[in-house]
Design a protein around this motif. Structure first.
Motif, PDB file in Angstrom:
ATOM      1  N   ASP A  31       0.821  -1.211   0.000  1.00 54.69           N
ATOM      2  CA  ASP A  31       0.000   0.000   0.000  1.00 54.69           C
ATOM      3  C   ASP A  31       0.858   1.267   0.000  1.00 54.69           C
ATOM      4  O   ASP A  31       0.325   2.371   0.121  1.00 54.69           O
ATOM      5  CB  ASP A  31      -0.915   0.006   1.227  1.00 54.69           C
ATOM      6  N   GLY A  68       0.052   3.665  -2.771  1.00 52.66           N
ATOM      7  CA  GLY A  68      -1.299   4.144  -2.510  1.00 52.66           C
ATOM      8  C   GLY A  68      -1.315   5.238  -1.468  1.00 52.66           C
ATOM      9  O   GLY A  68      -2.068   6.223  -1.579  1.00 52.66           O
ATOM     10  N   GLU A  69      -0.470   5.101  -0.433  1.00 54.15           N
ATOM     11  CA  GLU A  69      -0.390   6.133   0.607  1.00 54.15           C
ATOM     12  C   GLU A  69       0.119   7.445   0.027  1.00 54.15           C
ATOM     13  O   GLU A  69      -0.427   8.522   0.320  1.00 54.15           O
ATOM     14  CB  GLU A  69       0.536   5.649   1.732  1.00 54.15           C
ATOM     15  N   ARG A  88      -0.118   8.398  -3.078  1.00 58.74           N
ATOM     16  CA  ARG A  88      -1.138   8.925  -3.987  1.00 58.74           C
ATOM     17  C   ARG A  88      -2.276   9.592  -3.231  1.00 58.74           C
ATOM     18  O   ARG A  88      -2.797  10.634  -3.653  1.00 58.74           O
ATOM     19  CB  ARG A  88      -1.678   7.792  -4.864  1.00 58.74           C
ATOM     20  N   ARG A  89      -2.669   9.020  -2.112  1.00 61.78           N
ATOM     21  CA  ARG A  89      -3.748   9.625  -1.321  1.00 61.78           C
ATOM     22  C   ARG A  89      -3.323  11.002  -0.810  1.00 61.78           C
ATOM     23  O   ARG A  89      -4.109  11.955  -0.830  1.00 61.78           O
ATOM     24  CB  ARG A  89      -4.130   8.703  -0.160  1.00 61.78           C
ATOM     25  N   ASP A  90      -2.081  11.105  -0.357  1.00 61.86           N
ATOM     26  CA  ASP A  90      -1.589  12.399   0.091  1.00 61.86           C
ATOM     27  C   ASP A  90      -1.542  13.397  -1.063  1.00 61.86           C
ATOM     28  O   ASP A  90      -1.850  14.588  -0.891  1.00 61.86           O
ATOM     29  CB  ASP A  90      -0.193  12.250   0.697  1.00 61.86           C
ATOM     30  N   ARG A 117      -3.474  13.458  -3.770  1.00 64.74           N
ATOM     31  CA  ARG A 117      -4.839  13.898  -4.087  1.00 64.74           C
ATOM     32  C   ARG A 117      -5.332  14.911  -3.067  1.00 64.74           C
ATOM     33  O   ARG A 117      -5.958  15.914  -3.422  1.00 64.74           O
ATOM     34  CB  ARG A 117      -5.785  12.696  -4.138  1.00 64.74           C
ATOM     35  N   THR A 124       0.981  13.023  -8.711  1.00 64.47           N
ATOM     36  CA  THR A 124       0.703  11.670  -8.241  1.00 64.47           C
ATOM     37  C   THR A 124       2.012  10.892  -8.297  1.00 64.47           C
ATOM     38  O   THR A 124       3.053  11.422  -8.681  1.00 64.47           O
ATOM     39  CB  THR A 124      -0.401  10.985  -9.064  1.00 64.47           C
TER      40      THR A 124
END
Length: 280
Positions: free
Chosen positions: A38, A41-42, A44-46, A48, A61
């Protein structure tokens, strides 16, 4: 677990060079070590949540290195798509952290790199501009001072004045902020000769009374504005042995630490016309 993620155990967030990135970095480190699948993913979340952009306004990204198309220049891909190719290693971990700490500076560096690539291509020598941009991105520290005499001491290699005679000035009239992600990677294993390339910033005296967050925001805006317009060459940087910075290394409390001329080398004196501070 990726062999690269194993190295994440070695980050000491209490050090002066890593502590500015610790709040976000500790969380990413924990995900990398406990939930490696993940990790991207972590990031990318930050990205966004931040709504940050890269050199041409594309939303920031992070992508796996394997997603970078063959034959595509790294910086050009970031500018065009917003996707920063990221490997499971400390080098790219610190690069991502700097994107969040200094988003405007990183975007300007990326925009200039992309323009230079579009103009000159990627074959052969990079040229003075791209060399300077890469030097900033990889190995820069930002030296902030409200006293021109301290900037002069740095440029003239007057280490005794900068680090011993004016030791009380640190944190009050000057300070250093790390920026280059390759330099941060090297500081996993600190060594006396580890040297950053200092970008000198003149700040108002009140800068040193601001919170760390306000200081970072001001530096991000101010340095980005200068980098967007300034002609760039490696001569705009001053070499700075970073373990000599007061508070960065216990051994430098002893003034004899600075007697080692293999590290704290003598430099020529410069005239007023040659002393360059990129911001005024």
């Amino acid at each position: 677990m990726s062999a690269g993620f194993v190295d994440f155990h070695r980050i000491d967030w209490s050090t002066a060079w890593f502590s500015p990135f610790a709040e976000r970095g500790k969380r990413w480190q924990r995900v990398a070590l406990e939930h490696p699948d993940d990790y991207l993913g972590e990031l990318r979340r930050d990205a966004r949540a931040s709504a940050q952009t890269t050199g041409r306004g594309a939303p920031l990204t992070f992508i796996a290195q394997a997603e970078l198309p063959a034959g595509t220049a790294y910086e050009a891909h970031i500018a065009a798509t917003g996707g920063v190719p990221t490997r499971e290693n400390l080098h790219d971990f610190f690069n991502a952290l700097v994107w969040f700490s200094y988003p405007r500076v990183k975007a300007v560096l990326n925009a200039r790199q992309a323009r230079a690539i579009a103009r000159d291509g990627i074959g052969g020598a990079r040229g003075a501009e791209r060399d300077a941009l890469t030097l900033f991105d990889e190995n820069a520290v930002v030296f902030v001072a409200c006293d021109p005499a301290l900037s002069r001491a740095l440029v003239e290699f007057d280490w005794r004045r900068l680090f011993v005679t004016e030791r009380a000035a640190w944190g009050r009239r000057c300070l250093v902020r790390p920026f280059g992600h390759a330099l941060l990677e090297k500081l996993i294993n600190p060594y006396k000769a580890c040297t950053g390339h200092a970008w000198i910033v003149e700040a108002p005296p009140e800068f040193f009374d601001w919170s760390a967050t306000r200081q970072t925001t001001w530096l991000d805006e101010t340095v980005a504005a200068t980098l967007a317009a300034a002609p760039l060459t490696s001569r705009l940087f001053a070499p700075l042995p970073v373990l000599g910075i007061p508070g960065w290394w216990p051994a430098n409390r002893d003034s004899a630490f600075y007697d080692d001329e293999r590290v704290f080398r003598r430099g020529r004196r410069v005239g007023a016309a040659e002393l360059r501070t990129p911001l005024r």
